[in-house]
Write an enzyme that holds these catalytic residues in place. Sequence first.
Site, mmCIF file in Angstrom:
data_model
loop_
_atom_site.group_PDB
_atom_site.id
_atom_site.type_symbol
_atom_site.label_atom_id
_atom_site.label_comp_id
_atom_site.label_asym_id
_atom_site.label_seq_id
_atom_site.Cartn_x
_atom_site.Cartn_y
_atom_site.Cartn_z
ATOM 1 N N LYS B 96 18.612 2.754 -1.999
ATOM 2 C CA LYS B 96 18.422 1.303 -1.942
ATOM 3 C C LYS B 96 19.683 0.700 -2.542
ATOM 4 C CE LYS B 96 16.014 -2.507 -4.025
ATOM 5 N NZ LYS B 96 15.060 -2.938 -5.064
ATOM 6 N N GLY B 185 11.058 -10.767 -4.874
ATOM 7 C CA GLY B 185 10.615 -12.146 -5.062
ATOM 8 C C GLY B 185 9.146 -12.401 -4.831
ATOM 9 N N ASN B 206 7.601 -4.758 -7.332
ATOM 10 C CA ASN B 206 7.610 -4.132 -8.648
ATOM 11 C C ASN B 206 6.990 -5.063 -9.675
ATOM 12 O OD1 ASN B 206 9.968 -2.001 -10.453
ATOM 13 N ND2 ASN B 206 7.967 -2.698 -11.057
ATOM 14 N N THR B 207 7.716 -6.149 -10.000
ATOM 15 C CA THR B 207 7.259 -7.027 -11.073
ATOM 16 C C THR B 207 5.865 -7.586 -10.809
ATOM 17 O OG1 THR B 207 9.581 -7.642 -11.348
ATOM 18 C CG2 THR B 207 7.976 -8.964 -12.517
#
Lengths: 65, 257
Positions: B96, B185, B206-207
């Site tokens: 990535k 995002g 992820n977040t």
Amino acid sequence: MNITLNGTLQDIAGPTLEDLLRETGQAGAKVATAVNETFVPAGQRADLVLQPGDRVEIVAPRQGG
Amino acid sequence: MPTFYGTEFASRLMLGTAQYPSPAILADAFRRSGAGIATVSVRREADGGEAGQQFWSLIEGLGVALLPNTAGCHSVREAVTTAQMARELFGTPWIKLEVIGHADTLQPDPFGLVEAARILTEDGFQVFPYCTEDLVLCDRLLNAGCEVLMPWGAPIGTGLGLNNIYGLRSLRAHFAEVPLVIDAGLGLPSQAAHAMELGFDAVLLNTAVAKAGDPAAMAEAFAGAVSAGALAHQADPMPPRDMAAPSTPVLGKAFLE
């Protein structure tokens, strides 16, 4: 010999990258290496003789996004 | 289902491995998400290799494909060297590719990204470029050898969702055969469903999962949303219209004045 290891100035015995890994307790560890911003494959560590002032990076798997 | 560099996956979710409250919660989130791909990174080792070995054991146990990243790299050289170290560590040609161009927005450096993608492709890597939805940039990345595009929805870690619907729809329309992944995002499952409704192939989170109060539950919520959105896209949604149109037949209505 003074080198910069992972951003920190260190006095090491050397002379090879493989010796450095042994010296830092990382011989056989799951790590990858670069010297002076150039990747050094595991198979070439024993042949790479470090020079004073070299910048060595030793990295390991970590969490990522 | 999405196919990346010849490998088909049963899930449209890619999940990051950072910021979880504990390794056990990370593993639980992966189980409930059904994600087939985990993103990972390389970082300086400081304690004799213990931390790296522990993390390696954890991710090996997840039983998913690994997608190493070049997160935090701001130059082509840095990204290429990081990718080479990651390939040796994780034993995969997948990368990535992040070449960050702006410290505040973590916006990709499009010029460095294309250059790094070309270098890595020529070196045998299979590149997943973290990019914007810019059509010209994406065209250049494909010309550089990328077979997947990963445009952001919004800046990394913001949870703002899909900031440029027009741009993303345009990208989907222009590159109909290219696997497209919303990389950054997203904050809510509804945003992931929207991405699927637009025809994207997968989302990378992820977040949104790791920082939820209950990461594993949120992972499952995203899995459901992605499945629903993808099914909706296949079902060919009705076109929106400005004027109201009664759904109940007018003909036959009783006159009761």
